[in-house]
Design an enzyme around this catalytic site. Structure first.
Site, PDB file in Angstrom:
ATOM      1  N   ASP A 126      -7.959  13.103   6.565  1.00 36.62           N
ATOM      2  CA  ASP A 126      -7.161  14.007   5.716  1.00 36.62           C
ATOM      3  C   ASP A 126      -5.879  13.344   5.201  1.00 36.62           C
ATOM      4  O   ASP A 126      -4.785  13.923   5.292  1.00 36.62           O
ATOM      5  CB  ASP A 126      -6.768  15.267   6.503  1.00 36.62           C
ATOM      6  CG  ASP A 126      -7.911  15.873   7.301  1.00 36.62           C
ATOM      7  OD1 ASP A 126      -9.070  15.720   6.893  1.00 36.62           O
ATOM      8  OD2 ASP A 126      -7.627  16.506   8.338  1.00 36.62           O
ATOM      9  N   GLU A 147     -12.671  23.345   1.506  1.00 40.73           N
ATOM     10  CA  GLU A 147     -11.354  23.082   2.097  1.00 40.73           C
ATOM     11  C   GLU A 147     -10.703  21.914   1.354  1.00 40.73           C
ATOM     12  O   GLU A 147     -11.207  21.432   0.347  1.00 40.73           O
ATOM     13  CB  GLU A 147     -11.510  22.735   3.586  1.00 40.73           C
ATOM     14  CG  GLU A 147     -12.392  21.514   3.830  1.00 40.73           C
ATOM     15  CD  GLU A 147     -12.770  21.311   5.281  1.00 40.73           C
ATOM     16  OE1 GLU A 147     -12.640  22.261   6.061  1.00 40.73           O
ATOM     17  OE2 GLU A 147     -13.221  20.198   5.625  1.00 40.73           O
TER      18      GLU A 147
END
Length: 326
Positions: free
Chosen positions: A33, A203
């Site tokens: 991420d 997401e």
């Protein structure tokens, strides 16, 4: 033996010092991420420490003058500072405003509105911290429009307005941040959290503007699986509406699997863009074994993003001459 060891270390240092490409992954360790930014003529990457949820209790950062040579800054923020967080510290977002660095993060992987956790904010005087809890509580601690409060991105529009874009469980919200980042300003229709979920969204949202258009990107598929990938849409406003155009980042089974959850670097005053993302090493079945990588991001003549070619070589050295963000 000592001479051989000394020679090996010397050769390793010389190789690192003279490296002309970043290689992928760009630094060692299990990290996912990645949030990329430019501060003070330096590239920064703020990733999630990729491990079991109960071990995700801190953040490291990495800096580079050229995208090739990276320095680790360990534990810039952890649960000793964020007292309400105790696990699952995920997906940082960072922005610079009025001499301060604001570090947004998710914690605790809350599953309902009665659990403590959500999206928090920390603040520091330097990109490497140390960061301190800014609010003493989460900024977002409830499910609005069914969006789990995780995976936040912060976007500054050309008029100076800052937005937070976030959401898991297949829903994405956008909200207008107050100028001091302590809360939210309502939209003109009176709403605070506006849903902008496009088809296929799971997401990991990200937004940037280019030539007057707003590019909204997100991750699709399962984060541990081979179908993890990035798609995008383009609109005339940060609130959309956003219609899915297609995938631009996905696995190459000769290079790496499950490529997704990314951010974008734009070199100021140039047409150069880079995508920073995570992927799984080939042949490694552990879903938490994710590594941070970088490759070029290109556009066609009509402004559409071309599919990214993921590589093992990464990118060539790119020293900065301007300290402006992203």
């Amino acid at each position: 033996m000592r001479k051989l060891l000394f020679l090996a270390i010397t050769l390793s240092l010389v190789t690192a010092a003279t490296a002309q490409t970043s290689g992928n992954p760009i630094f060692p360790g299990w990290y996912a991420d990645p949030e990329a930014a430019i501060f003070n003529n330096t590239y920064w990457v703020y990733p999630t420490y990729s491990d079991k949820y109960n071990k995700q209790v801190f953040f490291d950062a990495f800096s580079s003058p050229d995208l090739v040579h990276w320095t680790k800054h360990p534990h810039i923020l952890d649960t000793s500072t964020i007292r309400w967080a105790h696990r699952a510290m995920w997906a940082p977002a960072i922005t610079h405003k009025d001499g301060k660095y604001y570090f947004f993060f998710a914690a605790n992987d809350i599953q309902n509105d009665s659990t403590i956790g959500g999206i928090g904010v920390a603040v520091a005087n330097k990109p490497e911290g140390p960061y301190k809890d800014y609010l003493g509580k989460p900024l977002i601690d409830k499910f609005h429009n069914k969006a789990q409060p995780i995976d936040q991105a912060v976007f500054k529009d050309k008029d100076g307005q800052y937005y937070i874009i976030y959401g898991g469980w297949g829903h994405c919200n956008i909200a207008k941040l107050k100028s001091d980042f302590t809360g939210f300003e309502p939209f003109s229709d009176g709403s605070t959290f506006k849903e902008i979920t496009p088809k296929g969204y799971v997401e990991g949202p990200w937004m940037f503007s280019r030539n007057g258009k707003y590019y909204f990107m997100w991750s699709e598929g399962g984060w541990t699986g081979p179908d993890y990938s990035v798609a995008y849409a383009i609109a005339d406003a940060p609130t959309g509406p956003f219609q899915r155009i297609g995938k631009i980042l996905q696995q190459d089974t000769t290079v790496g699997t499950g490529a997704g959850h990314h951010s974008v670097i734009h070199i100021p005053n140039t047409g150069d863009y880079y995508i920073v993302y995570h992927r799984h090493p080939l042949g490694d079945p552990d879903g938490n074994h994710r590594v941070t990588c970088i490759d070029h991001l290109y556009f066609d003549a009509n402004g559409y993003i071309q599919p990214v070619k993921i590589t093992n070589t990464g990118v060539t050295a790119r020293p900065l001459t301007s300290g402006r963000e992203r």
